[in-house]
Design a protein around this motif. Structure first.
Motif, short mmCIF file in Angstrom:
data_model
loop_
_atom_site.label_atom_id
_atom_site.label_comp_id
_atom_site.label_asym_id
_atom_site.label_seq_id
_atom_site.Cartn_x
_atom_site.Cartn_y
_atom_site.Cartn_z
N ASN A 37 0.85 -1.19 0.00
CA ASN A 37 0.00 0.00 0.00
C ASN A 37 0.90 1.25 0.00
O ASN A 37 1.72 1.43 0.89
CB ASN A 37 -0.87 -0.05 1.26
CG ASN A 37 -1.80 1.14 1.36
OD1 ASN A 37 -1.55 2.19 0.80
ND2 ASN A 37 -2.89 0.94 2.09
N HIS A 38 0.71 2.11 -0.98
CA HIS A 38 1.61 3.26 -1.11
C HIS A 38 1.58 4.17 0.11
O HIS A 38 2.58 4.77 0.48
CB HIS A 38 1.28 4.07 -2.38
CG HIS A 38 0.03 4.91 -2.28
ND1 HIS A 38 0.07 6.26 -2.04
CD2 HIS A 38 -1.28 4.58 -2.36
CE1 HIS A 38 -1.17 6.72 -2.01
NE2 HIS A 38 -2.00 5.73 -2.20
N ASN A 116 -3.24 3.18 -6.20
CA ASN A 116 -1.92 2.83 -5.67
C ASN A 116 -0.89 3.36 -6.67
O ASN A 116 -1.25 3.87 -7.73
CB ASN A 116 -1.77 1.31 -5.50
CG ASN A 116 -0.71 0.94 -4.46
OD1 ASN A 116 0.11 1.78 -4.06
ND2 ASN A 116 -0.70 -0.31 -4.04
N PRO A 120 3.59 -1.37 -7.26
CA PRO A 120 3.53 -1.39 -5.79
C PRO A 120 4.65 -2.22 -5.16
O PRO A 120 5.18 -1.84 -4.12
CB PRO A 120 2.17 -2.01 -5.50
CG PRO A 120 1.40 -1.92 -6.77
CD PRO A 120 2.40 -1.91 -7.89
#
Lengths: 636, 333
Positions: A37-38, A116, A120
């Motif tokens: 998850n950014h 995102n 990722p």
């Protein structure tokens, strides 16, 4: 063209529940080490960068204590040289660039309206690599093996003859590692900005902060390879006797300086340009009007990005260059004042014509303008070759660089954190504490660094661990040290405000400041998937046009699907599936870390690294699942 | 902010001009003149920007918390655009003017030279300066350390080299810096307009004792300079008393002679400074200590305490030998 544009008429609750399941962070070890998850990765980046900032700040306080009076014996030259090297290296490589990229990695996907970053897993890999590089530097420093040849590591002082031991090897490997992380971040930012923008967000509607990060990311892509090549050449000179910089064997000491500053000067703009993005955002929100001269602002950013690569020789005026070259680099260095001036004039015009709401983030911006303009002016001075001959390598330059880096970047960064903290944490920071922080920060800063101009003109060189009483430099140094203590207090107040916010702050609404960009259209803090529906952008100021923008429907919510759009006009192009959490990036980073640390001691480290990284890389890139009709599936 | 600038002006006016702005030579003078131009331009720009910033924020219209109007008033917007354009144009003009001034000064700095000028070769070492006065006749060359004598009013060519790491020669009242780079020969011209002793220091980080790598440029009349040079050309005087003779033996049989030269004795090593006329210098240890017998004794016994990391080891001598050595070194006028 499978995405349809439609008004919001779908069942939000059901969509939300489905997205929650699809994008839910994993639990346990996978959640800790495998998340992609950014926002989680970016916050880890920001927190790590601030830990390094605090550590390097403590080193700064030790230096100021040592320099407070002449011939002090608090630390000796060996430790002092390690301290200023680790201070500079940490601030530049482990704090400034990573924290700016991290702000981008958090905000850019939200600002362009996607779920995102583009790759990722690569993003997670970059963070682990960065953390290993930072831990390597600080671990070595705590074991009295910290580098001691300055953050610029000039050869021959950093070469194998003059710097035996492993101190410089640690530095060189740390550089290679952290700049790899910087490159990863830059690739994320470029691709996310160019390919994942919400439909309708054509390039002329991209928020100025995103523009700033895009220009920064391109600069990183062109600048960092120079230093990675240089640091690798230095490591090879030291490890396998390659003689790139060995004068006795036909190598060249100035080659290092060219390579270093070809990276080193753009680096300054890599740190400063994101800050202009913060300032534009804050000015626009609190002046309650669009920025004056958006096209001029964007063109200024791009011009700065190009000019930034044409100035590196102004760090080398004292090496004895031909006069024509000297004048060329003087001209290039001074001309960069023009695009920077355009930005400042646009901010001033925006404030003048706006309806100004004075809040803590704006106060940071005011402190920034007053300080940065002074730093820019002293920058024009050091850009002038003849003046630089007197100012170069003195405390005047120490003053100048802190005016542009603290005044120009850290002030806006702290303002930006105060501004976006409600979005990141879901809680409002204390306005009063924020204002107090700005006041103490500003006064402490000026007290610390203003006297250094005078010290430089009085003949005090940089990087001295002490000075003789008869130089007369004592009183101004004492003043500067008092200021440094105040700066320390200001940083503690900022941290206290963050801590208070997280525990006691009032709940933040979606858009507490009444801002215009997309990140404020989702909840505070945003869910793992950022937006229930990908918004459709119809103007440069989506939330000032339609507080609840029209949205895209038709994206799958049972898999991690995002919408890929065209780079110029953000016309929907195709659906794309992003990868989910996995341990492979972490394992690959660990393997590479073992390799690079071994390579400090033996060339076999390279072999070790290659062999160890192979299995996790195979796992990472192993084809998984079948293609889903109408989508692309890429491994990152 | 303006108060700060005011304090800067008072500081500059009040506590005397700093070294780089109290020139004793034409080049430092030209740079100081250029500084004044840049300085006043900077003061005007900073004050103007901060004043406008405060005016803009304090006099701005009351904020609205509703959605800002995006439909701009064309007339007001055009005024703003024109204002920004004018400010940008002004910036460009000022920058080009400053650039022109810079280039003119660069040319002026390069204009100083003279045929048959006195040539001084300086080698940077960790952490001292080796100085050699060049002469076509090798036996007439003079070697000294950390103090450079020059005749007032004459252009002097300074040739620079480094053997270990990069150093940078900087004597602020005379000229800006010039680096000493291994593998690259560099040079600069200097000229002192008035007699005096001008302090300088290494400006490029060069290791442990970068902080204590100082030097002195002593500008004196041509007559005084010639007399000094003639004195330097002589070998060291023979010791005249028993104490000094014993000191010479301590020097020649102890560790001193491994690194130092005293012309006229068998000591001819060049790892450390030439000590032939040590007693004629005003400072010790590259400008770190005044040249007194007490400081010299302290330096010989424990240089690591004074300059930690320095290449000179601590010399263990008993009291009588030390006194004899001091007597001998003190006789090297």
């Amino acid at each position: 063209m499978s995405a349809e544009l439609a008004v919001r008429d779908v069942d939000d609750a059901a969509t939300r529940a489905a997205l929650e399941v699809t994008w839910a962070p994993p639990r346990g070890v996978l959640g800790l080490l495998g998340t992609v998850n950014h926002k989680v990765v970016a916050i880890r980046y920001i927190v790590s960068a601030f830990v390094f900032f605090a550590l390097a700040g403590v080193l700064a306080l030790v230096m100021r204590a040592q320099l407070a009076y002449p011939e002090a014996r608090l630390v000796g030259p060996d430790l002092y040289n390690q301290i200023f090297t680790v201070h500079g290296s940490t601030m530049m490589f482990l704090f400034a660039v990573p924290v700016m990229e991290a702000m981008g990695l958090y905000l850019v996907p939200l600002m362009v309206g996607t779920r995102n970053v583009a790759f990722p897993r690569l993003n997670a890999f970059g963070f682990w690599i960065y953390l290993i590089g930072g831990a390597l530097l600080w671990g070595a420093f705590l074991l009295n093996a910290g580098p001691d040849a300055g953050w610029f590591a000039y050869v021959p002082l950093a070469g194998p003859d003059q710097a035996p031991g492993k101190r410089i090897d640690v530095w060189a490997q740390m550089i290679t590692f952290t700049e790899l992380a910087a490159l990863v971040g830059a690739v994320e930012l470029v691709v996310t900005t160019l390919k994942l923008r919400a439909p309708g967000m054509s390039l002329n509607r991209v928020p100025l902060f995103v523009w700033a990060m895009l220009v920064t990311a391109f600069m990183v892509i062109f600048a960092m390879p120079a230093i990675m090549v240089a640091s690798t050449m230095l490591a090879m000179d030291r490890l396998v006797d390659t003689h790139f910089f060995n004068v006795a064997e036909g190598g060249d000491a100035l080659l290092w300086q060219h390579l270093f500053w070809f990276f080193g000067h753009p680096e300054v703009y890599i740190i400063f340009i994101p800050a202009t993005g913060f300032v534009s955002t804050i000015v626009q929100t609190f002046a309650r009007r669009p920025i004056v001269g958006y096209p001029a602002m964007v063109l200024s950013l791009i011009a700065t990005g190009f000019l930034g690569f044409g100035l590196w020789v102004h760090h080398m005026f004292a090496t004895g260059l031909p006069k024509l070259g000297e004048s060329f680099f003087t001209a290039a260095s001074m001309l960069i004042a023009i695009p920077t001036g355009v930005q400042i004039f646009c901010w001033l015009a925006t404030l003048r014509s706006g309806r100004v709401l004075v809040r803590a983030p704006l106060l940071y911006v005011l402190a920034f303008v007053a300080t940065f303009v002074l730093g820019g002016l002293s920058g024009v001075m050091v850009a002038s070759a003849p003046l630089d001959l007197q100012l170069h390598d003195t405390f005047f330059v120490v003053a100048h660089l802190h005016y542009v880096l603290i005044g120009g970047s850290v002030f806006p960064l702290l303002g930006a954190l105060h501004y976006w903290l409600p979005k990141m944490s879901g809680r409002m920071p204390s306005e009063g504490l924020g204002r107090l922080t700005v006041a103490i920060l500003f006064v402490g800063f000026q007290l610390t660094f203003f006297p250094m101009h005078q010290l430089g003109l009085a003949g005090m060189p940089r990087r001295v661990y002490t000075y003789l009483p008869e130089t007369g430099w004592g009183p101004l140094n004492a003043l500067s040290s008092v200021g440094a203590a105040l700066l320390g207090v200001a940083v503690l107040l900022f941290v206290a405000n963050v801590a208070w916010t997280l525990r006691r702050g009032a709940r933040a609404e979606d858009d507490p400041w009444g801002a215009d960009t997309l990140e404020w259209s989702t909840t505070s803090p945003p869910p793992a998937y950022n937006f229930v529906h990908i918004p459709v952008v119809e103007s440069r100021h989506p939330l000032w046009t339609h507080p609840s923008p029209r949205v895209v429907t038709g994206l799958r919510i049972d898999v991690r699907e995002v919408l890929v759009t065209d780079a110029i006009d953000a016309v929907p192009d195709h659906r794309h599936m992003l990868d989910g959490p996995t341990l492979y990036p972490f394992l690959t980073a660990m393997a590479a870390g073992i390799g690079i640390i071994t390579a400090i001691f033996t060339p076999w480290g390279i072999t070790v690294g290659v062999v160890l990284t192979l299995p996790p890389l195979i796992g990472w890139f192993w084809p998984a699942g079948e293609a889903i009709a109408g989508t692309t599936r890429e491994k990152a | 902010m303006s108060a700060m600038l005011l304090s800067l002006v008072l500081l500059l006016a009040g506590c005397g001009a700093p070294a780089a702005l109290s020139p004793a030579g034409p080049q430092a003078g030209q740079i100081a003149g250029l500084w004044a131009v840049f300085f006043w331009v900077s003061v005007v720009v900073e004050v103007a920007v901060v004043a406008f910033l405060l005016y803009a924020v304090l006099r701005a219209r009351r904020p609205v918390l509703t959605l800002p109007a995006l439909a701009a008033e064309p007339l007001a917007e055009r005024r703003l655009t024109r204002g920004v354009s004018a400010a940008t144009a002004l910036t460009a003009i000022v920058v080009v003017a400053l650039l022109a001034a810079s280039i003119l000064v660069t040319r002026a700095l390069g204009a100083l030279h003279a045929p048959q000028a006195l040539t001084v070769e300086i080698a940077g070492h960790q952490w001292w300066w080796e100085v050699e006065y060049w002469d076509p006749v090798p036996s007439q060359r003079v070697r000294t350390a950390n103090e450079i004598h020059v005749p007032v009013g004459e252009a002097v060519l300074v040739k620079l080299r480094a053997s270990d790491v990069i150093h940078s020669l900087w004597v602020p009242p005379l000229h800006g810096k010039k680096d000493l780079i291994p593998g690259h020969a560099t040079s600069l011209w200097i000229k002192a307009d008035r007699p005096g002793a001008f302090g300088g220091q290494c400006a490029e980080f060069c290791g442990y004792q970068h902080a204590h790598m100082r030097l002195l440029v002593i500008a004196e009349s041509r007559g005084a300079f010639d007399a000094w040079l003639a004195r330097q050309r002589r070998p060291a005087p023979e010791p005249t008393d028993a104490q000094a003779r014993r000191g010479r033996d301590v020097f020649l049989t102890g560790p001193c002679a491994i690194c130092h030269t005293i012309v006229g004795t068998p000591a001819a090593a060049r790892l450390g400074p030439d000590l032939t006329h040590l007693a004629g210098r005003t400072t010790l240890a590259a400008g770190t200590l005044p040249n007194t017998p007490g400081h010299l004794a302290g330096w010989i016994i424990d240089p690591q305490r004074i300059k930690p990391g320095v290449h000179m080891p601590s010399i263990g001598l008993d009291g009588a030998d030390l006194q004899a050595l001091l007597a001998y070194l003190g006789s090297l006028k």
